[in-house]
Design a protein around this motif. Structure first.
Motif, short mmCIF file in Angstrom:
data_model
loop_
_atom_site.label_atom_id
_atom_site.label_comp_id
_atom_site.label_asym_id
_atom_site.label_seq_id
_atom_site.Cartn_x
_atom_site.Cartn_y
_atom_site.Cartn_z
N VAL A 135 0.85 -1.19 0.00
CA VAL A 135 0.00 0.00 0.00
C VAL A 135 0.88 1.24 0.00
CG1 VAL A 135 -1.73 1.34 1.25
CG2 VAL A 135 -1.89 -1.15 1.22
N ASP A 136 0.65 2.13 -0.95
CA ASP A 136 1.39 3.40 -1.00
C ASP A 136 0.51 4.47 -0.37
OD1 ASP A 136 2.89 5.60 -1.48
OD2 ASP A 136 3.05 5.34 -3.64
N ASP A 141 3.57 5.47 5.85
CA ASP A 141 4.94 5.95 6.02
C ASP A 141 5.12 6.54 7.42
OD1 ASP A 141 4.48 5.58 3.26
OD2 ASP A 141 5.98 7.07 2.72
N ALA A 142 4.14 7.36 7.82
CA ALA A 142 4.22 7.99 9.14
C ALA A 142 4.15 6.95 10.25
CB ALA A 142 3.10 9.02 9.30
N HIS A 240 1.00 13.91 8.86
CA HIS A 240 0.69 12.79 9.76
C HIS A 240 1.70 12.72 10.92
CE1 HIS A 240 -2.58 11.17 7.47
NE2 HIS A 240 -1.85 10.98 6.38
N LEU A 241 2.97 12.96 10.64
CA LEU A 241 3.97 12.96 11.71
C LEU A 241 3.69 14.06 12.73
CD1 LEU A 241 7.26 12.29 9.71
CD2 LEU A 241 6.07 10.70 11.22
N ASP A 242 3.27 15.22 12.24
CA ASP A 242 2.91 16.32 13.14
C ASP A 242 1.77 15.89 14.07
OD1 ASP A 242 4.81 17.99 12.00
OD2 ASP A 242 3.40 18.92 10.61
N GLY A 300 6.50 -0.53 -0.96
CA GLY A 300 6.69 -0.89 0.44
C GLY A 300 7.44 0.20 1.16
N ILE A 301 7.42 0.14 2.48
CA ILE A 301 8.20 1.07 3.30
C ILE A 301 8.67 0.32 4.55
CG2 ILE A 301 6.08 1.96 4.41
CD1 ILE A 301 7.90 4.67 4.58
#
Length: 421
Positions: A135-136, A141-142, A240-242, A300-301
């Motif tokens: 899933v991209d 990622d976050a 999202h990281l925030d 992927g990540i």
């Protein structure tokens, strides 16, 4: 002195230092399991072509650092230098990509790179890694980045920073590659660096030599040449990281040492470790599945975190996490009858979830209490003939020195109460 010793650059971990090692690995994997990642156990060696094709033949890992040899069947195999390619191979081989996506996996163990041994940089390095495949989604990622950040925080590590960037996608990387290559080939580079600029120009920006860094100070940067879709992806990751409360620093010159990274790329850095300041990192890898023979082209990540480096970072901050592997209670028997009673009590305590060790070998009281102190236990249980006659036991708090008698039949409940179990 022993006739044999461990190979150069390969550390041993043994008590009491191994308690820190185990605590770090446990904290990092637990953070992944809490986010729904399942455990995968990977082979220690794989077909050499998997790493050559997956990691990239122009990388230092493949060209200089891999432990490669022919097995007895004449096949060329390599001790794994990293985890992502092996995980992706397993996903393809076992059809995990045909099930629910993303496939979320966590692994840990030794990896191997032939390089000059130094503090925190070993030929057998220990890592914890996670991969989320199929899933991209910037939110994924976050999540991956936040798992690593949570692991560090639970260990009590504070003096690190998260460097973050985007390495673009297929719609903007080719144009940027050409632009960067033109810039680099106009510089007075040595032959080896010029050859690298022809094969993989982005890697030149990762060169740590001061003279090369000075020459490339004005090089075009990927962040300034992102496509609209890659820029939007990066902005969403940051958002999202925030919201997750994960602090980061955008570092446009960040380049990871493996060829498969695209879009989100990150590294955790701890300046207390000197030149070898990286303690973990990773990124997204679009196209890797296709590159190693998969029929689908799933993104992927993931990340790889150095357990050895994290232990050194904790030492640099003076943080102790040695609770894992240390005992809670140390039993000190004086005489065979007392030993039989304490062996039975130790069994009941262990069944209740308490970590217990005993002084074996009929030691004198002084020697047995020294062993109790060295064990790192919170409590000592001292039992001799006099106590047996009274059906009591001495309960000593090894952190405060406080000591009191309790009824032998109540010892289990008293220990659980003191330890708050």
């Amino acid at each position: 002195m022993s006739e044999f010793s461990a190979p150069k650059g390969i550390p041993d971990y043994f008590p009491p230092a191994s308690a820190d090692f185990l605590a770090v690995r446990t904290a990092l994997t637990d953070a992944a399991y809490r986010a729904g990642y399942g455990h995968i156990e990977l082979p220690v060696f794989e077909d050499t072509a998997l790493f050559a094709r997956g990691v990239g033949e122009s990388t230092d890992v493949v060209s200089k650092e891999m432990y490669t040899f022919a097995d007895r069947g004449g096949r060329t195999v390599t001790l794994r230098p990293e985890g992502t390619a092996g995980v992706m191979r397993a996903v393809i081989q076992h059809g995990l990509d045909r099930g629910q996506l993303p496939v979320k996996l966590c692994y840990s163990g030794p990896f191997f790179r032939y390089e000059r041994p130094q503090a925190g940089r070993y030929r057998q390095l220990q890592q914890v890694g996670v991969e989320a495949i199929g899933v991209d989604d910037p939110a994924l990622d976050a999540e991956v980045i936040a798992i690593a950040d949570e692991g560090y925080k639970r260990l009590g590590l504070t003096g690190y920073r998260l460097d973050l960037t985007s390495l673009g996608d297929d719609t903007c990387r080719p144009q940027y590659r050409e632009l960067l290559q033109q810039f680099l080939l106009g510089l007075d580079l040595d032959e080896t660096t010029r050859e690298r600029a022809l094969i993989n120009p982005l890697r030149v920006l990762d060169d740590k030599r001061p003279e090369v860094r000075e020459m490339t100070a004005d090089a075009p940067l990927m962040l300034d040449h992102l496509s609209d879709s890659a820029r939007d992806h990066f902005e969403q990751v940051k958002g999202h990281l925030d919201r997750l409360g994960v602090e980061y620093v955008v570092n446009p010159r960040l380049v990871r040492g493996l060829d498969y990274y695209t879009k989100t790329t990150f590294e955790f850095v701890h300046d207390g470790l000197g030149a070898q300041s990286g303690i973990g990192g990773g990124g997204r890898y679009d196209g890797l599945m296709k590159q190693i023979g998969g029929k689908q082209e799933l993104s992927g990540i993931g990340f790889g975190i150095g357990v050895d480096r994290t232990v050194l970072a904790l030492e640099a901050e003076g943080v102790s996490v040695a609770g894992v592997g240390r005992v809670d209670v140390f039993g000190v028997p004086m005489g065979s009858a007392a030993k039989a009673e304490l062996v039975a009590l130790a069994g009941r305590l262990r069944d209740a979830g308490v970590k217990v060790d005993l002084a074996y070998g009929d030691r004198a009281l002084k020697g047995a209490m020294k062993a109790a102190d060295r064990s790192g236990a919170r409590l000592a249980l001292v039992l001799g003939d006099r106590e047996l006659d009274d059906r009591t036991i001495e309960l000593k708090d090894l952190t405060t020195g406080d000591q009191r008698k309790v009824a032998l039949d109540d010892a289990l409940a008293e220990v659980l109460s003191v330890l708050d179990i």
